[in-house]
Design an enzyme around this catalytic site. Sequence first.
Site, short mmCIF file in Angstrom:
data_model
loop_
_atom_site.label_atom_id
_atom_site.label_comp_id
_atom_site.label_asym_id
_atom_site.label_seq_id
_atom_site.Cartn_x
_atom_site.Cartn_y
_atom_site.Cartn_z
N GLU A 198 151.92 -56.22 57.26
CA GLU A 198 152.98 -57.20 57.51
C GLU A 198 153.36 -57.23 58.98
O GLU A 198 153.48 -56.18 59.60
CB GLU A 198 154.21 -56.83 56.67
N TYR A 246 156.69 -64.99 60.46
CA TYR A 246 156.44 -63.88 59.53
C TYR A 246 155.04 -64.05 58.94
O TYR A 246 154.64 -65.16 58.59
CB TYR A 246 157.47 -63.90 58.39
#
Length: 379
Positions: A189, A101
């Site tokens: 993101e 992530y």
Amino acid sequence: MDLFEYQGKQYFARYGIAVSPGDVADTVEEAVAVAERVGYPVVVKAQVKVGGRGKAGGVKLAANVEEAREHATSILGLDIKGHVVKRVWIEHASDIAKEYYASFTLDRPNKTHLGMLSAQGGVEIEVVAEENPDAISFLSIDPVRGLDLETARRWVAEAELDEAAREQAAELLVKLYTCYTEGDCDLAEINPLVLTPTGTVHALDAKVTLDENASFRHPEWEAYREGEFEDPREKMAKEKGLNYIGLEGTVGIIANGAGLAMSTLDVVNQVGGTAANFLDIGGGANADVMAAALEVINADPMVKSIFVNIFGGITRVDEVANGVLEALKRVNIAAPIVLRLDGTNAVEGRAILAPHLNDHLITEPTMLDAARRAVALAN
Ligand code: GDP
Ligand code: MN
């Protein structure tokens, strides 16, 4: 403005961030054609502006043309958390060794940018934050100094990304940071950022929020608005250059100044009404602006009364009064209009309106009285 995944990936690509080759499709036939072009296996992905598509059945792997057709059929039209899928993104499927992530966002209280990196990607970051907070490595970035490759290298080590991924991940993070800052994002993101068994690192998902305040220096963003849901009232207001936000209530609002407009919404609420919109006509309350404002509000079928709340400062109320009369000559307004006129030249303004008052054009002495009257007419 939130981007769809495919738009986010296009945006990433501008900054040299590696993504899988693919294309969008609005029909099953188009989807099959894209799948044939990019080569199997492919991933068929629902394009909706909501997370958790995977769990909701909106991300599926297809090994051949039959499966591509089957998945495109099941995903197009699928309802994911209230978002109906109108478009799919199809890309060549990646083999995954590890899912990470990575994101950048603004840390307002600290006046810095905030990087978040985790070796445990692929699941929602909120879940990681809750269950295993130590698995997220935070990096506070001074916006003046930015993020250099050395710092990114230390960061990927600290986050315990696999050795094989570190150098590529560090380089990708610097590019993502550039995308985030130069690209004027509020959020950039990647979840998951993957390491493949053959040792390459690239973005499998993209979540990008653009900072609308910077849209003036990004003419290329206009392309991203296509397909974006837009309130027809807001569209009309935008075309007329008005500062308008559509709401769900029945009292149309026109005020001069954002602060007064917000107070007007509060007062309408306070006396038991609901506002149909926010509309700040600013200092230029002339006939053109007033006519445009009344037209936009008039086009909203929910509106049962219109509250015009003007406090003259630099704006002179007599000019506003003339503007209202002139506007009413041009536009046929269905709902009754209640005016509160105060401030500079209020007496002159009210005198101008006096001969024209009737049950469709009403003045009240105070903001509260006018709100009560408008709400009574609407209810
Ligand atoms: P989200 O659920 O809305 O966040 O959608 P994602 O794009 O993140 O996809 C969800 C999950 O599908 C990912 O975490 C991956 O595990 C899986 N996935 C997506 N693309 C691929 C791919 O190319 N290959 C494989 N094997 N899995 C993928
Ligand atoms: Mn994801």
